[in-house]
Design an enzyme around this catalytic site. Structure first.
Site, PDB file in Angstrom:
ATOM      1  N   GLY A   1       0.823  -1.208   0.000  1.00 34.56           N
ATOM      2  CA  GLY A   1       0.000   0.000   0.000  1.00 34.56           C
ATOM      3  C   GLY A   1       0.855   1.256   0.000  1.00 34.56           C
TER       4      GLY A   1
ATOM      5  CG  LEU B   1      -0.811   1.594  -3.766  1.00 35.47           C
ATOM      6  CD1 LEU B   1      -1.986   1.119  -4.620  1.00 35.47           C
ATOM      7  CD2 LEU B   1       0.302   0.546  -3.745  1.00 35.47           C
ATOM      8  CG  HIS B   2       5.010   5.426  -4.947  1.00 36.00           C
ATOM      9  ND1 HIS B   2       5.622   4.745  -5.972  1.00 36.00           N
ATOM     10  CD2 HIS B   2       5.519   4.910  -3.803  1.00 36.00           C
ATOM     11  CE1 HIS B   2       6.484   3.888  -5.479  1.00 36.00           C
ATOM     12  NE2 HIS B   2       6.439   3.950  -4.152  1.00 36.00           N
TER      13      HIS B   2
ATOM     14  CG  HIS C   1       3.162   0.917  -5.732  1.00 34.36           C
ATOM     15  ND1 HIS C   1       3.388   1.953  -4.869  1.00 34.36           N
ATOM     16  CD2 HIS C   1       3.731  -0.176  -5.161  1.00 34.36           C
ATOM     17  CE1 HIS C   1       4.048   1.516  -3.802  1.00 34.36           C
ATOM     18  NE2 HIS C   1       4.275   0.220  -3.954  1.00 34.36           N
TER      19      HIS C   1
ATOM     20  CD  GLU D   1      14.907  -3.329 -13.378  1.00 28.68           C
ATOM     21  OE1 GLU D   1      15.453  -2.218 -13.571  1.00 28.68           O
ATOM     22  OE2 GLU D   1      14.840  -4.209 -14.246  1.00 28.68           O
ATOM     23  CE  LYS D   2      11.931   2.110  -3.769  1.00 32.28           C
ATOM     24  NZ  LYS D   2      12.464   1.596  -2.482  1.00 32.28           N
TER      25      LYS D   2
ATOM     26  CB  SER E   1       5.662   3.972   0.693  1.00 34.71           C
ATOM     27  OG  SER E   1       5.258   3.189  -0.399  1.00 34.71           O
TER      28      SER E   1
END
Ligand code: PAF
Length: 255
Positions: A32, A34-35, A38, A149-150, A187
């Site tokens: 959750g 989310l940004h 996502h 990939e972060k 987040s």
């Protein structure tokens, strides 16, 4: 709005109907808050599958610090709106009891890479993450699952687990989404003070430009970051730093 599903049994019923109708499922697990990072995973899943399932579950077993778990942002109404705009069909929002009917008796343990990099600084984190991802992949029963990939080490460990346990779901990694100033979306960025936010892009800049991990560490420490680690691994430079109480991670390909 995506349909909210709270039990394994309810999703299994829908999954069986999708399978009978020949509809593929793309799955995006999240915690959750989310940004846009996502949203890019949801859009990739939307393009490649007939049905998009997301999950929102703040997994207690992957937090090595209780206050981090308690303070983790929980923003379901805003998350639903973002998922709706990105074409998510259904979202699995289980309780802790639904996900851990065993308590936490059964766990996945990776004995090598999970002990390095972030694993060396966050005891138990990767075991908790792999355990919940295995459970979620088993529940979702999707053709494809999408990860950013972060969290490069996380993605590598999930790929390894999928191979080791013969999981049928294809694991797909998607590029890190960044702010215009280079800061990787996370987040946790919301917790940065204005002064910390102004300094934060220096992390990506130094990772990209410093000649060695040692010079990167020195430059970031001098700028006011507390450096957990900066290491070159498998053609990438990976790092974790702290600004005040907020931990940031990032990685870039080595030139
Ligand atoms: O990357 C995350 O948000 C989490 O680690 C994941 C993969 C959803 C497991 O809880």
């Amino acid at each position: 709005m995506p349909e909210i599903i709270t039990t394994v049994a309810a999703w299994r019923t829908r999954r069986a109907a999708h399978r009978a109708a020949g509809r593929s499922v793309g799955f995006v697990p999240t915690m959750g808050a989310l940004h846009e990072g996502h949203a890019s995973l949801f859009r990739a899943a939307r393009e490649e599958n007939a049905v998009v399932l997301a999950s929102v579950f703040v997994n207690p077993t992957q937090f090595d610090e209780t206050h981090d778990f308690e303070n983790y942002p929980r923003t379901l109404p805003a998350d639903q709106a973002l998922m709706d705009a990105a074409g998510v069909d259904a979202v699995f929002v289980p309780s802790v009891a639904e996900m851990y009917p065993d308590g936490t008796r059964y766990r996945v343990d990776e004995a090598e890479f999970s002990r390095e990099l972030c694993g060396a600084h966050r005891p138990g984190h990767f075991s908790g993450m792999l355990t919940v991802v295995l459970k979620l992949l088993q529940i979702a029963d999707a053709e494809r699952a999408y990860f950013g990939e972060k969290d490069w080490q996380q993605l590598a460990l999930i790929r390894g687990m999928a191979q080791a346990f013969f999981l049928p779901t294809t694991i797909i990694g998607r590029p890190t989404v960044r702010e215009a100033d280079g800061l990787a979306l996370s987040s946790r960025n919301a917790r940065l003070s204005p002064a910390e936010r102004a300094l934060a892009p220096r992390f990506h800049q130094v990772l990209t430009t410093a000649p060695t991990p040692a010079t990167a560490t020195a430059a970031l420490s001098a700028a006011g970051f507390a450096v957990d680690y900066i290491e070159d691994h498998d053609g990438r430079r990976l790092g974790a730093v702290r600004l005040g109480a907020t931990r940031l991670i990032d990685n870039v390909p080595l030139a």
